[in-house]
Design a protein around this motif. Structure first.
Motif, mmCIF file in Angstrom:
data_model
loop_
_atom_site.group_PDB
_atom_site.id
_atom_site.type_symbol
_atom_site.label_atom_id
_atom_site.label_comp_id
_atom_site.label_asym_id
_atom_site.label_seq_id
_atom_site.Cartn_x
_atom_site.Cartn_y
_atom_site.Cartn_z
ATOM 1 N N LYS B 258 36.102 48.614 69.375
ATOM 2 C CA LYS B 258 36.994 49.528 68.685
ATOM 3 C C LYS B 258 38.092 48.781 67.934
ATOM 4 N N GLN B 259 38.179 47.530 68.220
ATOM 5 C CA GLN B 259 39.266 46.800 67.596
ATOM 6 C C GLN B 259 39.053 46.703 66.099
ATOM 7 N N GLU B 260 40.152 46.910 65.424
ATOM 8 C CA GLU B 260 40.052 46.977 63.978
ATOM 9 C C GLU B 260 39.899 45.580 63.381
ATOM 10 N N TYR B 261 40.588 44.661 63.926
ATOM 11 C CA TYR B 261 40.589 43.329 63.346
ATOM 12 C C TYR B 261 39.936 42.349 64.299
ATOM 13 N N VAL B 262 39.089 41.552 63.755
ATOM 14 C CA VAL B 262 38.430 40.584 64.617
ATOM 15 C C VAL B 262 38.928 39.173 64.354
ATOM 16 N N LEU B 263 39.665 39.008 63.328
ATOM 17 C CA LEU B 263 40.189 37.681 63.026
ATOM 18 C C LEU B 263 41.688 37.781 62.850
ATOM 19 N N SER B 264 42.331 36.679 63.058
ATOM 20 C CA SER B 264 43.776 36.725 62.960
ATOM 21 C C SER B 264 44.207 36.739 61.507
ATOM 22 N N PHE B 265 45.366 37.261 61.331
ATOM 23 C CA PHE B 265 45.892 37.347 59.980
ATOM 24 C C PHE B 265 46.083 35.964 59.373
ATOM 25 N N GLU B 266 46.570 35.069 60.178
ATOM 26 C CA GLU B 266 46.837 33.728 59.655
ATOM 27 C C GLU B 266 45.574 33.126 59.081
ATOM 28 N N GLU B 267 44.522 33.287 59.838
ATOM 29 C CA GLU B 267 43.286 32.668 59.408
ATOM 30 C C GLU B 267 42.762 33.312 58.128
ATOM 31 N N CYS B 268 42.808 34.619 58.115
ATOM 32 C CA CYS B 268 42.314 35.288 56.909
ATOM 33 C C CYS B 268 43.167 34.937 55.706
ATOM 34 N N SER B 269 44.442 34.890 55.929
ATOM 35 C CA SER B 269 45.324 34.553 54.828
ATOM 36 C C SER B 269 45.036 33.134 54.341
ATOM 37 N N ASP B 270 44.816 32.279 55.281
ATOM 38 C CA ASP B 270 44.515 30.896 54.926
ATOM 39 C C ASP B 270 43.225 30.812 54.128
ATOM 40 N N ILE B 271 42.218 31.493 54.604
ATOM 41 C CA ILE B 271 40.936 31.444 53.898
ATOM 42 C C ILE B 271 41.082 32.060 52.516
ATOM 43 N N THR B 272 41.887 33.087 52.451
ATOM 44 C CA THR B 272 42.077 33.712 51.148
ATOM 45 C C THR B 272 42.670 32.728 50.159
ATOM 46 N N THR B 273 43.691 32.038 50.599
ATOM 47 C CA THR B 273 44.299 31.108 49.651
ATOM 48 C C THR B 273 43.377 29.944 49.352
ATOM 49 N N ARG B 274 42.555 29.595 50.299
ATOM 50 C CA ARG B 274 41.730 28.413 50.065
ATOM 51 C C ARG B 274 40.493 28.739 49.260
ATOM 52 N N MET B 275 39.826 29.783 49.661
ATOM 53 C CA MET B 275 38.459 29.907 49.194
ATOM 54 C C MET B 275 38.193 31.074 48.249
ATOM 55 N N VAL B 276 39.006 32.063 48.289
ATOM 56 C CA VAL B 276 38.641 33.241 47.507
ATOM 57 C C VAL B 276 38.861 32.972 46.031
ATOM 58 N N TRP B 277 37.901 33.357 45.264
ATOM 59 C CA TRP B 277 38.016 33.151 43.824
ATOM 60 C C TRP B 277 37.583 34.419 43.121
ATOM 61 N N CYS B 278 37.739 34.425 41.871
ATOM 62 C CA CYS B 278 37.438 35.613 41.108
ATOM 63 C C CYS B 278 36.415 35.256 40.055
ATOM 64 N N ARG B 279 35.344 36.009 40.024
ATOM 65 C CA ARG B 279 34.316 35.665 39.045
ATOM 66 C C ARG B 279 34.763 36.122 37.658
ATOM 67 N N PRO B 280 34.331 35.408 36.682
ATOM 68 C CA PRO B 280 34.759 35.774 35.331
ATOM 69 C C PRO B 280 34.137 37.094 34.910
ATOM 70 N N ARG B 281 34.657 37.622 33.857
ATOM 71 C CA ARG B 281 34.114 38.851 33.302
ATOM 72 C C ARG B 281 32.656 38.682 33.023
ATOM 73 N N GLN B 282 31.908 39.767 33.244
ATOM 74 C CA GLN B 282 30.498 39.469 33.323
ATOM 75 C C GLN B 282 29.828 39.234 31.998
ATOM 76 N N HIS B 283 29.964 40.102 31.055
ATOM 77 C CA HIS B 283 29.316 39.768 29.788
ATOM 78 C C HIS B 283 30.353 39.258 28.819
ATOM 79 N N SER B 284 30.922 38.170 29.185
ATOM 80 C CA SER B 284 31.868 37.560 28.266
ATOM 81 C C SER B 284 31.109 36.516 27.456
ATOM 82 N N ASP B 285 30.785 36.900 26.246
ATOM 83 C CA ASP B 285 30.026 35.972 25.414
ATOM 84 C C ASP B 285 31.004 35.162 24.594
#
Lengths: 614, 569
Positions: B258-285
């Motif tokens: 029932k627990q809502e969160y399975v990972l700690s905030f620190e870790e998620c925040s860390d991963i977010t800053t490290r690894m999350v990226w944004c893909r470019p617009r898709q049909h950008s010619d």
């Protein structure tokens, strides 16, 4: 759960002052009511050690100072600090305060921390590195004169050569590092950049030069069409631009500026005074010149920096190198702001972009009472010494409180002295819910007058789990901390006797009345448990609450199972007549009354132990 | 406060550099003694006040940046976190066997990550005193650790988000005035500071902040409009958590399912800053006007989009070590999956644009709409001065993506506030269109003038073309002061700002007075209730009473003072 040794926290009275809210804080009672902790304690203002705010006002006794003139506790929040000296914690080199302004808050010698693990970095020669198996002492000695040097962490074996930073000389690393980018490309110092800005011949060169460095990942440098300003240059450009705009004829000599240097020796003020006498010329000029707006920056030279939004190179790098190559958030936080970087968005992301961290300087501070400005703590100015010239710690003015469990039920407790206790009370043992437990509070009087202590504790501890608390003897007197010599002369025998007495009493478990300690082991309300030369022990009975949670309740918070008693301590004593007392009390009686009544009152928090969770 | 050498100093302002007046013809430069800055309170024991070190503090939801004015970057940055909220002398975080029990904390209501925030803008349940305490502790840490200053009173300049509620501001001011005793605190709003830090007078500031994204339009150093969306860093981290949780094996959940969160905030925040990226617009010619591209059609088939990115190793996986799970593990993720949180948090492009509420607009739409609602000339200036800032602007590719999407929206829709089926029909149907054209053609010039309003009757009105334009003195002055160089306008362009802190540092260094400057005594007397609206303050009168400091001291208690954009009670 870790064992919990009983502890005492003292709440500095300064926190009371700011507690009543401002007129605007109409919402704060509501907030307090919403907080389920603060449900019952609004009217009688019982201090709630569990309230989140109290974490900010509680201090262990050792952190508190004491002002002898105000007779008040001074906590780190309510002292005025002055800086005695600045120094680097690594090389213990004192830094003059003028350097601080010009060169920042970090050590500018060769003291660096590892960007990965924060360990200290050492300068090592890279020449010895390739053949570590053949490390011989003569080689080692000879090598440093040769090859390039790098900073190496002896803990995690990070070396600055990994990120392409090598030094030519083993000293003055800070200055060398300032000129190096990660990857080894040179970076201009502020002065050089300024010169370069003026020199157009350099500019084309400069546009080409950073490209290989930025290819390291900062911005994924394609051949830069426009000049990429680093942070410092952009700031300098902008500043120059704005200043130029403000200094434009149409905004010069504005009223503000003319007023702003009223220095009497300044030429402007001289001319102002002159113009006052010669007529309204000054006024007119001012009125005319108030006009005009600044324009905005249009070129990189003026500080305008078009954003480069293409970050695909960095994404590709992230893709190929993965999680391990990135720097963690904690590592990035420890990085000093690198003014040589392209801009804020180019902030380091990969581990290879981490730079050695120059040590933050530290300070030695003297502390004053904010009210009477008397110095209450003053360290030696020399960095290497840890001594203090003046240090009025609260521990030598207010009674210390030691808590230990009292094994009442078992009659076989042998070692009652010190923190060790009988078998019934294992240190850190969990308290049984709903079963009375007894604790011995020992108040020790550090001052040379007898003090009168009045205790007040709420019958039920605030918070979700209300334990019952009974202070069996809330009022008592503690004898003076008599002269050391008296003690030395007469004590040794008596002390033993005292101990004997105590031990005997513990063993027998029966009543043992003496003139000094008119009490029984059977607890009596209103009687102190034990008394010594300058200390008194009393008994507190607690009935720990049951930690059973109703369904739907939020679970226990961290440390919510610790039984903490808020206790209001009032200490009264009579100051001796002026100055004939010994030692620390000498300065206290500046007032000339024969005996002056003084009191000190504060909240403290006794953490007794963890309650067993059922 | 000493300006670094060489920067062209103002002869009459930075008195420290008085010896080198640059091009000051109007300056009666004679033999002069170098000056010391004059303390602003004459005759009072000024030794108690530090000379001219103005401290600039930028408040964010998660961190606090401090430094001295005139510096290009803040000297120190303090992050808020649970460790900071412990009692003094509580060293348990250093114990080897200690781990912050975030699960326990997380189950307390809504506090996954809340203890990493200084405040929430929803002040209904906030303990304001606690906010004050947090600020005080963070500031004193920053002062001691980074600024290395003693506790003499110093003037402060605060950079604040302009949407900060007054109760929070008041709590912060209370705490700081009572503990640090600055003689004045001046407030600067961060969009303005950002604009200054970018060197422009007008800008569209896209603040990809923690709790929300705010798009503020700044025109001539004034905030003219702001739009917000809850799509911010917090949402991004939550989406990251969702992604990680999705990829974690679920079987161990058992009792704690029932627990809502399975990972700690620190870790998620860390991963977010490290690894999350944004893909470019898709049909950008390569920014060629794509022919019939609708932004709403962006298919959301993740990870296998072939034309997505031109990278060879697009099916590469990334291993992410996780420590705060039930047992430490490492998780294999396709790299492209790591762009999903960003996609979900900021774009949600698989929903149609009409399905969003006003408070949760996807960012491109938010930017577009805030541009759209601006008057034409303001829009022209703002759209070519887009400043991305805030913590999430560090997400790789996010800025570019937003920019591309916005330009696509603009290209597709133009600046027509009306859209939908009806408009499409109107465009498509030539019959309707003709009528519309005729209608507009009847009233050629005036937007507001109803046709046939008696232009013939009134000769004066009629001949508007021949009348000499009324001389507007202010406009004239503006024209005279204006530089003749053309300004970039009308095209979408993103520019880089030094950041709000540095902008404030510039402002303060140039001694521009802040609109909201709060005197300590006045504040302690009246609190926020004493503030009046910004328009009610007579700046002229105050400016005359200025001392040496450019930042004004509201000298007497009688004079009105204001909290500026932060409003009045």
């Amino acid at each position: 759960m870790a064992a919990l040794t009983p502890y005492t926290y003292i709440r500095c009275p300064c926190s009371d002052v700011s507690a009543p809210g401002r007129p605007l804080d109409g919402s704060s009672p509501m907030a307090a009511a919403a907080d389920d902790n603060g449900a019952g304690d609004d009217d009688d203002r019982t201090f709630d050690p569990r309230a989140p705010r109290s974490n900010y006002s509680l201090y262990p006794l050792e952190y508190l100072l004491y002002c002898e003139d105000c007779h008040q506790i001074r906590c780190p929040r309510c002292v005025a600090e002055e800086i005695v000296s600045y120094y680097c914690p690594n090389c213990l080199f004192e830094v003059p305060s003028s350097n601080l302004k010009s060169e920042g808050n970090r050590c500018t010698r060769s003291c660096f921390q590892c960007p990965v693990c924060l360990g200290p970095l050492a300068v090592t020669s890279l020449e010895t590195k390739p053949d570590p198996s053949l490390l011989a002492a003569p080689d080692n000695a000879a090598a440093p004169h040769a090859g390039p040097y790098a900073l190496t962490c002896s803990y995690c074996h990070w070396t600055s050569a990994e990120v392409g930073i090598q030094f030519e000389k083993p000293n003055g690393i800070h200055a060398q590092l300032a000129k190096l980018r990660n990857g080894g490309a040179t970076r201009l110092t502020a002065k050089e950049r300024k010169e370069r800005r003026k020199d157009p011949a350099y500019r084309t060169q400069a546009a080409a030069a950073p490209a290989p460095a930025t290819a390291g990942g900062e911005e994924g440098g394609p051949s830069s069409s426009a000049e990429v300003l680093d942070l410092e240059t952009q700031f300098a450009n902008l500043k120059a631009f704005y200043q130029g705009q403000l200094a434009d004829p149409n905004s010069a000599d504005s009223g503000l500026a003319a007023l702003s240097d009223l220095g009497f020796s300044s030429p402007t003020s001289l001319s102002r005074i002159m113009s006052i006498y010669t007529g309204g010329g000054w006024q007119d000029k001012k009125a005319k010149s108030r006009v005009g707006a600044m324009r905005e920056a249009l070129e990189p030279d003026e500080g305008l920096q078009p954003a480069r939004l293409d970050e695909s190179a960095a994404i590709d790098r992230l893709r190929s190198e993965g999680h391990g190559a990135t720097a963690s958030a904690a590592q990035l936080r420890d990085q000093p702001p690198n003014l040589g970087e392209a801009h804020l968005h180019g902030r380091a992301r990969f581990a290879s972009e981490l730079r050695p961290i120059p040590y933050l300087l530290r300070t030695k501070r003297s502390k004053r009472c904010p009210v009477c400005r008397h110095i209450i703590s003053k360290p030696e100015a020399k960095v290497q010494t840890t001594r203090f010239r003046i240090r009025l710690v609260a521990g030598s003015y207010i009674p210390s409180i030691a808590v230990r469990p009292l094994p009442l039920s078992s009659s076989s407790s042998s070692g009652s002295g010190g923190s060790a206790s009988g078998p019934a009370v294992v240190p850190g043992a969990l308290l049984e819910p709903l079963r009375p437990a007894h604790y011995l509070l020992t108040f020790k009087n550090p001052i040379f007058e007898p003090v009168r202590v009045t205790l007040g504790a709420p019958a039920r501890t605030p918070g979700r789990f209300a334990s019952k608390v009974t202070v069996l003897c809330p009022e008592f007197e503690i004898d003076a901390n008599t002269d050391v010599w008296d003690e030395a002369l007469k004590e040794s025998g008596e002390r033993d006797r005292d101990k004997d007495r105590r031990r005997r009493r513990g063993e027998e478990g029966g009543g043992q009345s003496s003139s000094n300690n008119p009490h029984h082991s059977q607890l009596e309300v209103g009687k102190i448990w034990e008394r010594g030369r300058n200390w008194v022990s009393i008994v507190v009975e607690v009935v720990p609450a049951s930690l059973r949670l109703a369904p739907g309740d939020p679970p226990l918070r961290e440390d919510e199972d610790v039984l903490e008693i808020p206790m209001f301590v009032r200490v009264e004593w009579e100051g001796e007549a002026g100055g004939d007392d010994v030692g620390a009390a000498a300065g206290r009686d500046a007032a000339k009354e024969a005996r002056e009544k003084r009191e000190l009152a504060y909240w403290c928090v006794l953490g007794l132990g963890r309650i067993k969770q059922t | 406060m000493s300006a670094p050498a060489g920067s062209a100093p103002l002869p009459h302002r930075s008195v420290a550099n008085i010896r080198s007046p640059p091009g000051a013809g109007h300056h009666p430069s004679g033999p002069s003694t170098p000056l010391r800055p004059i303390p602003s309170n004459f005759g009072s024991p000024s030794s108690l006040r530090a000379d001219e070190e103005i401290i600039i503090v930028e408040f964010g939801t998660r961190k606090l940046q401090v430094g001295f004015s005139g510096d290009p970057a803040p000297r120190g940055c303090v992050w808020f976190g649970p460790d900071q909220q412990r009692r003094v002398g509580d060293f348990r975080e250093w114990q080897t066997d200690y781990r912050y029990d975030w699960r326990r904390a997380a189950r307390h209501g809504d506090s996954w990550g809340r203890d990493h925030e200084l405040w929430q803008y929803d002040v209904r349940g906030v303990d304001l005193g606690l906010v004050g305490d947090k600020i005080e502790r963070a500031l004193s840490e920053a002062f001691t650790k980074y600024l290395l200053i003693d506790s003499r009173p110093r003037r402060m300049v605060w950079v604040l988000p302009s949407s900060l509620p007054i109760p929070l501001l008041s709590a912060a001011l209370d705490s700081v005035f009572s503990r640090f005793q600055p003689p004045t605190v001046s407030l600067l709003s961060s969009p303005i500071a950002l604009a200054v830090g970018a060197g422009v007078r007008s800008a569209l500031v896209v603040d990809l902040g923690w709790s929300e994204t705010i798009v503020t339009s700044v025109y001539e150093y004034r905030e003219v409009a702001a739009k917000r969306s809850i799509r911010g860093g917090r949402m991004l981290v939550e989406q990251t958590h969702k992604l990680l949780a999705k990829h974690l094996p679920e079987d161990q959940g058992g009792s704690e399912s029932k627990q809502e969160y399975v990972l700690s905030f620190e870790e998620c925040s860390d991963i977010t800053t490290r690894m999350v990226w944004c893909r470019p617009r898709q049909h950008s010619d390569d920014d060629q006007p794509a022919s019939g591209s609708l932004p709403t059609v962006q298919e959301h088939d993740d990870a296998e989009q072939p034309g997505d990115s031109p990278t060879p190793g697009r099916t590469s996986t990334v291993t992410i070590p996780l420590k705060s799970w039930l047992s430490p593990t490492s998780l294999e993720l396709p790299f492209n999956a790591l762009s999903e949180p960003c996609e979900d948090a900021f774009f949600d492009s698989h929903y149609s644009h009409t399905s969003f509420d006003d408070h949760e607009l996807p960012l491109p739409l938010l930017v577009y709409r805030s541009l759209l609602q601006l008057p034409v000339d303001v829009r022209a200036l703002c759209m070519s001065r887009i400043i991305f800032t805030g913590g999430c602007s560090n997400v790789l590719g996010l800025r570019g993506r937003i920019f591309d999407e916005v330009s696509e929206l603009v290209r597709e829709r133009g600046w027509d506030p009306v859209q939908g089926k009806g408009v499409e029909q109107l465009r498509a149907n030539p019959k309707l269109k003709r009528r519309g054209v005729r209608q507009t053609g009847e009233s050629p010039m005036g937007v507001s003038s109803p046709p046939g309003d008696g232009e013939e009757q009134d000769g004066v009105w009629h001949d508007a073309a021949n009348t000499a334009p009324e001389a507007d003195p202010i406009e004239e002055q503006l024209q005279r002061g204006m530089d003749r160089r053309p300004r970039v306008q009308g095209e979408l362009r993103a520019i880089e700002s030094l950041g709000a802190w540095s902008g404030a540092s510039l402002v303060t260094h140039l001694k521009a007075p802040a609109v909201a400057a709060i005197d300590r005594e006045v504040w302690l007397q009246h609190g926020a209730a004493g503030a009046v609206r910004a328009s009610d303050v007579d700046y002229k009168a105050q400016r005359q009473s200025l001392g040496a400091g450019g930042l004004m001291r509201g000298s007497a208690a009688g004079s009105a003072w204001t909290l500026g954009v932060w409003g009045a009670v």
